[in-house]
Design a protein around this motif. Structure first.
Motif, PDB file in Angstrom:
ATOM      1  N   UNK A   1      33.252  44.914  39.554  1.00  0.00           N
ATOM      2  CA  UNK A   1      33.748  44.168  40.713  1.00  0.00           C
ATOM      3  C   UNK A   1      33.037  42.813  40.811  1.00  0.00           C
ATOM      4  N   UNK A   2      31.709  42.808  40.645  1.00  0.00           N
ATOM      5  CA  UNK A   2      30.931  41.559  40.789  1.00  0.00           C
ATOM      6  C   UNK A   2      31.423  40.495  39.818  1.00  0.00           C
ATOM      7  N   UNK A   3      31.707  40.928  38.575  1.00  0.00           N
ATOM      8  CA  UNK A   3      32.163  39.969  37.559  1.00  0.00           C
ATOM      9  C   UNK A   3      33.509  39.376  37.957  1.00  0.00           C
TER      10      UNK A   3
ATOM     11  N   UNK B   1      36.559  34.566  40.534  1.00  0.00           N
ATOM     12  CA  UNK B   1      37.453  34.011  41.544  1.00  0.00           C
ATOM     13  C   UNK B   1      38.450  34.962  42.181  1.00  0.00           C
ATOM     14  N   UNK B   2      38.209  36.277  42.032  1.00  0.00           N
ATOM     15  CA  UNK B   2      39.067  37.251  42.725  1.00  0.00           C
ATOM     16  C   UNK B   2      38.339  37.705  43.978  1.00  0.00           C
ATOM     17  N   UNK B   3      39.002  37.632  45.120  1.00  0.00           N
ATOM     18  CA  UNK B   3      38.351  38.047  46.367  1.00  0.00           C
ATOM     19  C   UNK B   3      39.283  38.947  47.153  1.00  0.00           C
ATOM     20  N   UNK B   4      38.736  40.039  47.662  1.00  0.00           N
ATOM     21  CA  UNK B   4      39.521  40.982  48.461  1.00  0.00           C
ATOM     22  C   UNK B   4      38.988  41.016  49.885  1.00  0.00           C
ATOM     23  N   UNK B   5      39.892  40.850  50.850  1.00  0.00           N
ATOM     24  CA  UNK B   5      39.526  41.077  52.256  1.00  0.00           C
ATOM     25  C   UNK B   5      40.072  42.454  52.608  1.00  0.00           C
ATOM     26  N   UNK B   6      39.185  43.466  52.671  1.00  0.00           N
ATOM     27  CA  UNK B   6      39.680  44.830  52.891  1.00  0.00           C
ATOM     28  C   UNK B   6      40.182  45.011  54.319  1.00  0.00           C
ATOM     29  N   UNK B   7      40.962  46.061  54.497  1.00  0.00           N
ATOM     30  CA  UNK B   7      41.528  46.371  55.798  1.00  0.00           C
ATOM     31  C   UNK B   7      40.425  46.566  56.836  1.00  0.00           C
TER      32      UNK B   7
ATOM     33  N   UNK C   1      26.844  34.019  53.798  1.00  0.00           N
ATOM     34  CA  UNK C   1      26.766  35.130  52.846  1.00  0.00           C
ATOM     35  C   UNK C   1      27.965  35.144  51.905  1.00  0.00           C
ATOM     36  N   UNK C   2      29.119  34.679  52.408  1.00  0.00           N
ATOM     37  CA  UNK C   2      30.306  34.624  51.554  1.00  0.00           C
ATOM     38  C   UNK C   2      30.121  33.676  50.381  1.00  0.00           C
ATOM     39  N   UNK C   3      29.215  32.707  50.540  1.00  0.00           N
ATOM     40  CA  UNK C   3      28.976  31.721  49.476  1.00  0.00           C
ATOM     41  C   UNK C   3      27.766  32.099  48.623  1.00  0.00           C
ATOM     42  N   UNK C   4      27.190  33.276  48.892  1.00  0.00           N
ATOM     43  CA  UNK C   4      25.930  33.643  48.234  1.00  0.00           C
ATOM     44  C   UNK C   4      26.047  33.635  46.720  1.00  0.00           C
ATOM     45  N   UNK C   5      27.140  34.182  46.220  1.00  0.00           N
ATOM     46  CA  UNK C   5      27.285  34.270  44.776  1.00  0.00           C
ATOM     47  C   UNK C   5      27.393  32.885  44.144  1.00  0.00           C
TER      48      UNK C   5
ATOM     49  N   UNK D   1      45.469  47.200  45.293  1.00  0.00           N
ATOM     50  CA  UNK D   1      44.412  46.195  45.450  1.00  0.00           C
ATOM     51  C   UNK D   1      43.091  46.703  44.875  1.00  0.00           C
ATOM     52  N   UNK D   2      42.784  47.968  45.134  1.00  0.00           N
ATOM     53  CA  UNK D   2      41.520  48.530  44.647  1.00  0.00           C
ATOM     54  C   UNK D   2      41.481  48.509  43.115  1.00  0.00           C
ATOM     55  N   UNK D   3      42.630  48.766  42.492  1.00  0.00           N
ATOM     56  CA  UNK D   3      42.687  48.736  41.021  1.00  0.00           C
ATOM     57  C   UNK D   3      42.530  47.309  40.516  1.00  0.00           C
ATOM     58  N   UNK D   4      43.153  46.354  41.197  1.00  0.00           N
ATOM     59  CA  UNK D   4      43.085  44.961  40.743  1.00  0.00           C
ATOM     60  C   UNK D   4      41.665  44.408  40.842  1.00  0.00           C
ATOM     61  N   UNK D   5      40.931  44.806  41.882  1.00  0.00           N
ATOM     62  CA  UNK D   5      39.575  44.264  42.067  1.00  0.00           C
ATOM     63  C   UNK D   5      38.527  45.107  41.317  1.00  0.00           C
ATOM     64  N   UNK D   6      38.993  46.155  40.600  1.00  0.00           N
ATOM     65  CA  UNK D   6      38.067  46.905  39.752  1.00  0.00           C
ATOM     66  C   UNK D   6      37.362  48.053  40.453  1.00  0.00           C
ATOM     67  N   UNK D   7      37.839  48.456  41.636  1.00  0.00           N
ATOM     68  CA  UNK D   7      37.209  49.572  42.347  1.00  0.00           C
ATOM     69  C   UNK D   7      37.748  50.917  41.883  1.00  0.00           C
ATOM     70  N   UNK D   8      38.917  50.898  41.241  1.00  0.00           N
ATOM     71  CA  UNK D   8      39.526  52.145  40.753  1.00  0.00           C
ATOM     72  C   UNK D   8      39.880  51.976  39.291  1.00  0.00           C
TER      73      UNK D   8
END
Length: 252
Positions: A82-84, A89-95, A111-115, A56-63
């Motif tokens: 990650x922001x891009x 339209x990619x969203x991660x709900x972390x553990x 805040x979830x709608x801030x972007x 998941x971290x790789x898919x969302x651009x964190x790794x």
């Protein structure tokens, strides 16, 4: 989250080929392939430490990762921030369900709608109503501070906040972690309902039984590799999966 049943029903949202992630010289994922279509729930099950969170971290651009990640038909540059990706339209709900404990349920959702707000959308109140329809319990507690919620309510809020961004791909990391069986049932019922909105869901879960019950397709990730893949019902009936992940009375 409107329903468009005939809109690109089979559209591939995410196609991953040969994904590799290394920590220094140690390769954590070696050549993972997976595909998710619109309105589909795909689950990745497997033991702890198999690389599920790394994926998941790789898919969302964190790794940093190598291999091909094709999102919404476009090959992704690995330098994408990650922001891009979130904006696309990619969203991660972390553990860890990172909520703002000192803020109300409602403010966490906004805040979830801030972007979206920042890019000119003004639909956060309607989206919040849709979230409250899915999670009536959050509506009852809308003015309560997030820090005072139960574990199950916090998971609901983390998911609700992710949905405020109107994602095309919702990635959930261990949504059942630390929750009581009845609450897990409720959370999974809601995840199954989300399919109707057309969002694609990538569900990473240790609770293989619950995950396979609601998913359309599943992957078993073991020591950084996909060892088995197939329609969920087939996986749930596979003796290897039954023995390793669905064994009776086995604690996960």
């Amino acid at each position: 989250m409107s329903k468009h049943p005939h809109l690109h029903d089979n559209e591939v949202i995410l196609d991953v080929r040969g994904l590799r992630v290394a920590y220094g010289k140690v390769e954590a994922l070696h050549g993972v392939d997976l595909c998710i279509r619109r309105g589909q729930i795909v689950t990745v099950i497997g033991p702890n430490g198999a690389g599920k969170t790394t994926l998941l971290a790789a898919l969302i651009g964190l790794l940093p990762a190598t291999g091909d990640i094709i999102y919404m038909g476009h090959p992704r540059r690995h330098a994408d921030e990650v922001e891009a990706l979130v904006r696309q339209g990619m969203t991660l709900v972390p553990e860890k369900r990172e909520l703002f404990a000192e803020m109300s349920v409602e403010d966490n959702l906004i805040l979830g709608a801030f972007d979206r707000y920042r890019t000119g959308h003004r639909d956060q109140m309607e989206t919040m109503d849709e979230v409250f329809e899915l999670f009536p319990r959050l509506e009852e507690r809308r003015s309560q501070l997030a820090g005072t919620l139960s574990g199950g309510e916090r998971q609901m809020l983390a998911m609700g906040r992710a949905l405020m961004a109107k994602p095309k791909l919702l990635m959930l990391d261990e949504p059942s972690l630390g929750l009581a069986p009845l609450i897990i049932k409720e959370i999974f019922r809601i995840i199954a309902e989300l399919k109707q909105t057309g969002v694609a869901i990538l569900l990473v879960e240790q609770n293989a039984r619950a995950a396979l019950q609601i998913a359309d397709y599943g992957y078993v990730l073991e020591t950084g590799e996909v060892s088995l893949a197939g329609p969920s019902q087939e996986l749930a009936a596979d003796p290897r999966v039954i023995e390793a992940y669905l064994g009776l009375g086995k604690k996960h």
